[in-house]
Design a protein around this motif. Sequence first.
Motif, mmCIF file in Angstrom:
data_model
loop_
_atom_site.group_PDB
_atom_site.id
_atom_site.type_symbol
_atom_site.label_atom_id
_atom_site.label_comp_id
_atom_site.label_asym_id
_atom_site.label_seq_id
_atom_site.Cartn_x
_atom_site.Cartn_y
_atom_site.Cartn_z
ATOM 1 N N GLN A 36 0.823 -1.210 0.000
ATOM 2 C CA GLN A 36 0.000 0.000 0.000
ATOM 3 C C GLN A 36 0.855 1.257 0.000
ATOM 4 O OE1 GLN A 36 -2.703 -0.231 3.321
ATOM 5 N NE2 GLN A 36 -3.492 -2.243 2.697
ATOM 6 N N GLY A 37 2.108 1.143 0.436
ATOM 7 C CA GLY A 37 2.982 2.309 0.511
ATOM 8 C C GLY A 37 3.813 2.556 -0.722
ATOM 9 N N ASP A 68 6.731 -0.173 5.026
ATOM 10 C CA ASP A 68 5.952 0.371 6.145
ATOM 11 C C ASP A 68 6.627 1.559 6.840
ATOM 12 O OD1 ASP A 68 4.116 -1.558 5.570
ATOM 13 O OD2 ASP A 68 4.368 -2.708 7.410
ATOM 14 N N TRP A 72 3.344 4.887 6.138
ATOM 15 C CA TRP A 72 2.051 4.210 6.090
ATOM 16 C C TRP A 72 2.274 2.718 6.310
ATOM 17 C CZ3 TRP A 72 -2.834 5.164 6.676
ATOM 18 C CH2 TRP A 72 -3.801 4.221 6.285
ATOM 19 N N THR A 73 1.601 2.167 7.318
ATOM 20 C CA THR A 73 1.725 0.748 7.618
ATOM 21 C C THR A 73 0.654 -0.027 6.866
ATOM 22 O OG1 THR A 73 2.634 1.197 9.821
ATOM 23 C CG2 THR A 73 1.688 -0.985 9.444
ATOM 24 N N ASP A 74 1.080 -0.928 6.034
ATOM 25 C CA ASP A 74 0.178 -1.767 5.245
ATOM 26 C C ASP A 74 -0.432 -2.818 6.170
ATOM 27 O OD1 ASP A 74 -0.959 -3.700 3.519
ATOM 28 O OD2 ASP A 74 0.481 -3.239 1.940
ATOM 29 N N ILE A 172 -5.985 5.152 1.768
ATOM 30 C CA ILE A 172 -4.616 5.335 2.245
ATOM 31 C C ILE A 172 -4.412 6.792 2.646
ATOM 32 C CG2 ILE A 172 -2.182 5.148 1.612
ATOM 33 C CD1 ILE A 172 -2.992 2.877 -0.256
ATOM 34 N N GLU A 173 -4.023 7.008 3.878
ATOM 35 C CA GLU A 173 -4.000 8.353 4.450
ATOM 36 C C GLU A 173 -2.616 8.984 4.491
ATOM 37 O OE1 GLU A 173 -5.804 7.961 8.260
ATOM 38 O OE2 GLU A 173 -7.736 7.266 7.463
ATOM 39 N N HIS A 174 -1.583 8.181 4.333
ATOM 40 C CA HIS A 174 -0.218 8.725 4.389
ATOM 41 C C HIS A 174 0.666 7.963 3.406
ATOM 42 C CE1 HIS A 174 -1.340 10.967 7.995
ATOM 43 N NE2 HIS A 174 -1.835 9.841 8.506
ATOM 44 N N GLY A 175 1.914 8.390 3.306
ATOM 45 C CA GLY A 175 2.860 7.705 2.438
ATOM 46 C C GLY A 175 2.717 8.102 0.981
ATOM 47 N N GLU A 178 -0.833 8.546 -0.522
ATOM 48 C CA GLU A 178 -1.743 9.338 0.309
ATOM 49 C C GLU A 178 -2.911 9.890 -0.513
ATOM 50 O OE1 GLU A 178 -1.642 13.300 3.223
ATOM 51 O OE2 GLU A 178 0.196 12.537 2.303
#
Length: 234
Positions: A36-37, A68, A72-74, A172-175, A178
């Motif tokens: 996800q990152g 991660d 952002w932690t997947d 996804i809120e960060h990374g 985002e």
Amino acid sequence: MRTLILSVLFGLGMSTPTWAQDARQVPVVVELFTSQGCSSCPPADEMLTQLAQSDEVLALALHVDYWDYLGWTDEFANPKFTRRQKIYAHNAGERTVYTPQFVVAGQTAVVGAQPVALMDAMRVSLGVGGRVELSSSRSGDVLSISARSVGPLHHPVVVQIVRFSPSEQVAIEHGENEGKIIDYANVVRDWQIAGEWSGAQPLEVEIPVQGALPIAVILQEAGQGAILAANRID
């Protein structure tokens, strides 16, 4: 990108890939190592989603954990999947790993979202199958697996049980990704080794299973070599 993926992987107006001709050699197992990152991963994630629609393909998304630390932690990441990717890289003589990366039939790696290269790798994988016939079924909390060799087996075979979620949607809120909302298909949640089989005698085994997630059974040469057979139980 979506139109290109569909036309290259499945053929215009066709529901079955043209390379899937021998029933003993399907489904072709396609593993996608993703995160996800990773900003390069969404096109590959979409490719896997398209592949997951075909009965001729066992498409599995394995989320790795080495992205991660970038903000952002997947939630699907598992260090076991990172180790699996590193073993593939070691077997191929590579010193590093990449995301996104497809591995077809345990043999051929394709880095990035490359539909034509992926199709070519899937075509090559047809020469690997045909040595094992596999069947499996589930009754309640018991998974029954049967297999027999129909060709020479050069290595012991590892029996693997995979549990996966057919679809997930993540905001996804960060990374690097985002602000994106990404749909994922066949997200692997657990990958276990159930035992080893020599192939000298037919395999007949029952394994306890729990939960409602679909199950995939994968028979793969020891040392994480060629995948000889696979099927899924929904």
